[in-house]
Design a protein around this motif. Structure first.
Motif, PDB file in Angstrom:
ATOM      1  N   SER B  49       0.844  -1.282  -0.138  1.00 62.05           N
ATOM      2  CA  SER B  49       0.020   0.191  -0.090  1.00 62.05           C
ATOM      3  C   SER B  49       0.854   0.915  -0.325  1.00 62.05           C
ATOM      4  N   MET B  52       2.003   1.978  -3.558  1.00 61.68           N
ATOM      5  CA  MET B  52       1.035   2.776  -4.428  1.00 61.68           C
ATOM      6  C   MET B  52       0.698   4.110  -3.923  1.00 61.68           C
ATOM      7  N   GLY B  53       1.415   4.295  -2.553  1.00 57.36           N
ATOM      8  CA  GLY B  53       0.799   5.367  -1.959  1.00 57.36           C
ATOM      9  C   GLY B  53      -0.740   5.884  -1.183  1.00 57.36           C
ATOM     10  N   HIS B  54      -1.582   4.207  -0.633  1.00 57.83           N
ATOM     11  CA  HIS B  54      -2.250   4.755  -0.241  1.00 57.83           C
ATOM     12  C   HIS B  54      -2.585   6.059   1.326  1.00 57.83           C
ATOM     13  N   PRO B  55      -3.361   6.344   1.414  1.00 57.07           N
ATOM     14  CA  PRO B  55      -3.572   7.779   2.410  1.00 57.07           C
ATOM     15  C   PRO B  55      -3.287   7.540   3.281  1.00 57.07           C
ATOM     16  N   VAL B  76      -0.655   8.847  -5.983  1.00 53.38           N
ATOM     17  CA  VAL B  76      -1.075   7.715  -6.049  1.00 53.38           C
ATOM     18  C   VAL B  76      -1.023   7.685  -8.167  1.00 53.38           C
ATOM     19  N   ASP B  77      -1.420   8.407  -8.990  1.00 50.99           N
ATOM     20  CA  ASP B  77      -1.740   8.469  -9.821  1.00 50.99           C
ATOM     21  C   ASP B  77      -0.872   8.327 -10.600  1.00 50.99           C
ATOM     22  N   ALA B  80       0.916   4.945 -10.398  1.00 48.88           N
ATOM     23  CA  ALA B  80       0.682   4.564 -11.613  1.00 48.88           C
ATOM     24  C   ALA B  80       0.800   4.686 -13.125  1.00 48.88           C
ATOM     25  N   PHE B  85       1.581  -0.796 -10.714  1.00 47.52           N
ATOM     26  CA  PHE B  85      -0.075  -1.419  -9.872  1.00 47.52           C
ATOM     27  C   PHE B  85       0.223  -2.132  -9.045  1.00 47.52           C
ATOM     28  N   LEU B  86      -1.033  -2.448  -8.436  1.00 46.00           N
ATOM     29  CA  LEU B  86      -1.159  -2.925  -7.098  1.00 46.00           C
ATOM     30  C   LEU B  86      -2.706  -3.749  -7.558  1.00 46.00           C
ATOM     31  N   MET B  88      -5.438  -5.142  -6.003  1.00 45.31           N
ATOM     32  CA  MET B  88      -5.626  -4.934  -4.524  1.00 45.31           C
ATOM     33  C   MET B  88      -6.282  -5.964  -3.710  1.00 45.31           C
ATOM     34  N   PRO B  91     -10.535  -4.966  -2.910  1.00 40.52           N
ATOM     35  CA  PRO B  91     -10.436  -3.961  -4.025  1.00 40.52           C
ATOM     36  C   PRO B  91     -11.682  -3.243  -3.728  1.00 40.52           C
ATOM     37  N   ALA B  92     -12.175  -1.503  -4.508  1.00 39.97           N
ATOM     38  CA  ALA B  92     -13.217  -0.768  -3.725  1.00 39.97           C
ATOM     39  C   ALA B  92     -13.905  -1.208  -4.725  1.00 39.97           C
TER      40      ALA B  92
END
Ligand SMILES: Nc1ncnc2c1ncn2[C@@H]1O[C@H](COP(=O)(O)OP(=O)(O)OP(=O)(O)O)[C@@H](O)[C@H]1O
Ligand SMILES: [Mg+2]
Lengths: 393, 260
Positions: B49, B52-55, B76-77, B80, B85-86, B88, B91-92
């Protein structure tokens, strides 16, 4: 508050309406009297006293553009319809505002200028949608009136756009009246994209006969101040009404919208689905009421309101209500307001989608079901695009 | 294009003031598959995470470069679009947004605004990739992950990877929730993409997926860092014997979760 009317005299109204038939002149004068007697309704969260549309001035005529009109329908600029003496006018014009009339309705009926009359003849089913664009050009006050009459068994789609020239600071005091005969069906789309400094007061009324069906698709993005209340009278047994209301407020836009469904007919059904998006310091006051009158047996009235908050400074007040005077009915409401889910944003960004585009996708997804029934694809896409262009970080 | 190179040096990550990843070092090059294994709660997902840069995760120290670029300095973007690519673990779901629209938007974000992917071509390629992952065509128009089963979500993550063609893919427990055939399918899909242009870091608890992906390197993570690295035989050893022997060998006295 009669003091706001000191400037407007019966003589002025008579001169303003000099070329109109006498029944209309009399109606205008009657409305002026009512406006004198009725106070300006106080709105707690939206003070109207300073709004341009409360001015007791005589308005300019808005421009009206009409798309192709097919056999079985009649769409006419209202001034022209009045000049031609169309029979429906005398029967219907202003009638739906007589119940629960207030100062602004009366002022509108005394001073309205131009607008449009749409009529679909008995039993006719229109193959393609009618389109009307109402525009503000120059001027400081406009008061268009929209009257839609579908005779028994007629079916139609109508798209009404409200727009104006960029930079306009005009005020609008308009009204919409829809009369659906027995078995008539109307899909009414209204897209309000007035320029950012306009103040608009735009009440709507509809009356449904037996087994008539009405779908209001209302999309509001424009104006600095937009106030509207939409009231649908489900008079006939088996009548059906649905509201799909979407709005997007940004910057310092202020919206106050209300939707009321009045069930009089047995087995009448209504459904209100509203979805709003707010960003910046925008504010929305949104209320809905399902009124089920005595004798409206087996009526059903449902409401769903959701607001998506894109900023912490935006504010939404959701006020759902039910007023039920009959036993065997089904009714209820659900309301919610909340921010964008940061995990959704993170997920989208993790696929390379920019922060602003991620929010656009979420807004598009949030509103998709409300815009899906807009009849023409390019109109639908244009409306969606205008919604999405508003998204800011 | 030059060979992929992801270099992680001394990465330290905290959450809510607690340090979870405590000096993580790893280099992944194009064509390599690195498997990271380790007991629950040792910081594998936290490491992924943070890449990827998860807040919610805070990078406390260390350096990460992707093809020489400072990954941790990017949003984050940007990470990417730089090629990370992560897939997860959770995933949301995004209501109202179709899978196809989502992927097309993600692809277009990688291209100049004036040259979006031709719509027909996009749908043709998407269809082919869905077929190869045995994803029902109806999933193109379904809303992103909404109502997907656990395994369907995982397949969808791999579909996104296949469409977006990252430089380096981090797959966090892509195999959990997948049925036996799907593990094979997903592993096949990943192996197919491997080249000098692409490397893979796969986080897993099980040997099974590694039977199909053939890792070049296997690492064990405990207490926030890599404590042992080896070849594929290390995974077999763990599968047979668990982690206890390694703890003993290393003198790690660790409860099942984290220390207080
Ligand atoms: N968002 C969070 N909030 C609070 N604690 C967290 C959060 N994410 C991780 N942690 C804690 O950090 C530690 C490491 O979690 P992480 O998910 O990285 O473990 P993991 O190695 O991926 O485990 P698993 O094999 O079970 O997936 C755990 O103790 C966990 O509870
Ligand atoms: Mg994990």
């Amino acid at each position: 508050m009669a003091h706001t009317l000191v400037d407007l005299t019966p003589e002025q109204i008579a001169a303003f309406a000099a070329n109109e038939p006498s029944w209309l002149q009399e109606r205008r004068l009657g409305a002026l009297g009512a406006a004198h007697d009725l106070p300006l309704a106080h709105r707690k969260q939206t003070p109207l006293e300073a709004a341009g549309f409360t001015l007791p001035a005589l308005p300019q005529t808005a421009s009206v553009t009409v798309g192709d009109v097919h056999d079985g329908a009649e769409v006419m600029e209202l001034t022209q319809a009045i000049a031609e003496g169309t029979a429906d006018l005398e029967r219907h014009l202003g009638r739906l505002f007589s119940e629960g009339q207030d100062h602004l309705h009366a002022l509108h009926l005394a001073t309205f200028a131009g607008g449009v009359l749409c009529r679909v003849k008995r039993g006719r089913e229109l193959a393609s949608p009618l389109q009307v664009s109402i525009g503000l050009q120059g001027g400081s006050l406009f008061a268009p009136h929209v009257l839609v009459v579908l005779e028994e068994g007629a079916r139609a789609d109508l798209i009404v756009e409200l727009q104006g020239e960029a930079g306009s600071e005009a005020a609008v005091r308009g009204a919409v009246e829809i009369v659906l005969g027995d078995g008539a069906a109307l899909n009414y789309t209204e897209f309000q994209r007035l320029p950012g400094r306009v103040q608009a007061y735009w009440p709507r009324r509809a009356e449904l006969g037996r087994d008539a069906r009405l779908q209001w698709i209302l999309a509001d993005v424009g104006a600095r101040l937009a106030v509207s209340d939409t009231r649908t009278y489900l008079r006939g047994a088996g009548s059906e009404a649905r509201v799909l209301a979407s709005f997007f407020g940004g910057r310092r836009q202020h919206f106050e919208f209300s939707h009321v469904m009045v069930h009089e007919g047995a087995h009448s059904t209504s459904d209100i689905e509203a979805r709003g998006v707010l960003q910046g310091k925008a504010r929305a006051i949104y209320s809905a009421n399902s009124v089920i009158r005595k004798n409206a047996k087996n009526a059903s009235g449902w409401q769903h309101e959701h607001t998506l908050m894109l900023s912490e400074e935006a504010r939404a007040d959701l006020i759902p209500e039910l007023e039920i005077s009959e036993w065997e009915v089904s009714a209820g409401h659900a309301a919610s307001a909340g921010p964008v889910d940061p995990m959704q944003i993170y997920y989208m960004e993790s696929r390379g989608i920019t922060p602003v585009e991620s929010r656009r996708l979420i807004v598009a997804g949030f509103l998709a079901s409300l815009l899906a029934d807009i009849p023409l694809r390019d109109v639908r896409e244009q409306i969606a695009d205008i919604f999405l262009e508003k998204v800011e970080l | 294009m030059a060979r992929l190179e992801l270099i992680i040096e001394g990465l330290r990550v905290g959450i809510e003031g607690r340090e979870i990843v405590k000096g993580f070092d790893l280099t992944v090059r194009g064509g390599e598959v690195h498997a990271v294994m380790g007991p629950n709660g040792t910081g594998k997902s936290t490491m992924a995470s943070a890449l990827m840069g998860h807040p919610a995760y805070e990078v406390l120290g260390g350096r990460v470069t992707l093809d020489g670029q400072d990954l941790l300095a990017m949003s984050v973007d940007e990470r990417a679009r730089a090629g990370l690519f992560l897939a997860m673990q959770y995933p949301a779901e995004i209501s109202g947004v179709s899978n196809a629209n989502f992927l097309r938007t993600a692809l277009n974000a990688r291209r100049p605004e004036s040259e979006p992917v031709p719509v027909m071509q996009f749908h043709r390629e998407l269809k082919a990739k869905m077929e190869s992952l045995q994803i029902d065509p109806s999933f193109a128009e379904r809303y992103v992950n909404e109502g997907f089963s656990g395994g369907e979500k995982k397949r969808n993550e791999i579909l996104q990877m296949a469409v977006l063609r990252p430089r380096v893919a981090v797959l966090d427990e892509i195999d959990s929730g997948l049925d036996i055939d799907a593990v094979k399918l997903v592993a096949g899909g990943v192996s197919q993409m491997l080249s000098d242009d692409m490397g893979v870091l796969i986080i897993t608890h099980y040997q099974r997926i590694l039977n199909y992906i053939n890792p070049t390197n296997v690492h064990v993570m405990m207490q926030g860092r890599i404590v042992r690295s080896g070849g594929p035989e290390l995974a077999t050893q763990l599968e047979e014997r668990g982690y206890e022997w390694l703890r003993e060998e290393l003198g790690i006295d660790e409860p099942l979760t984290e220390e207080a």
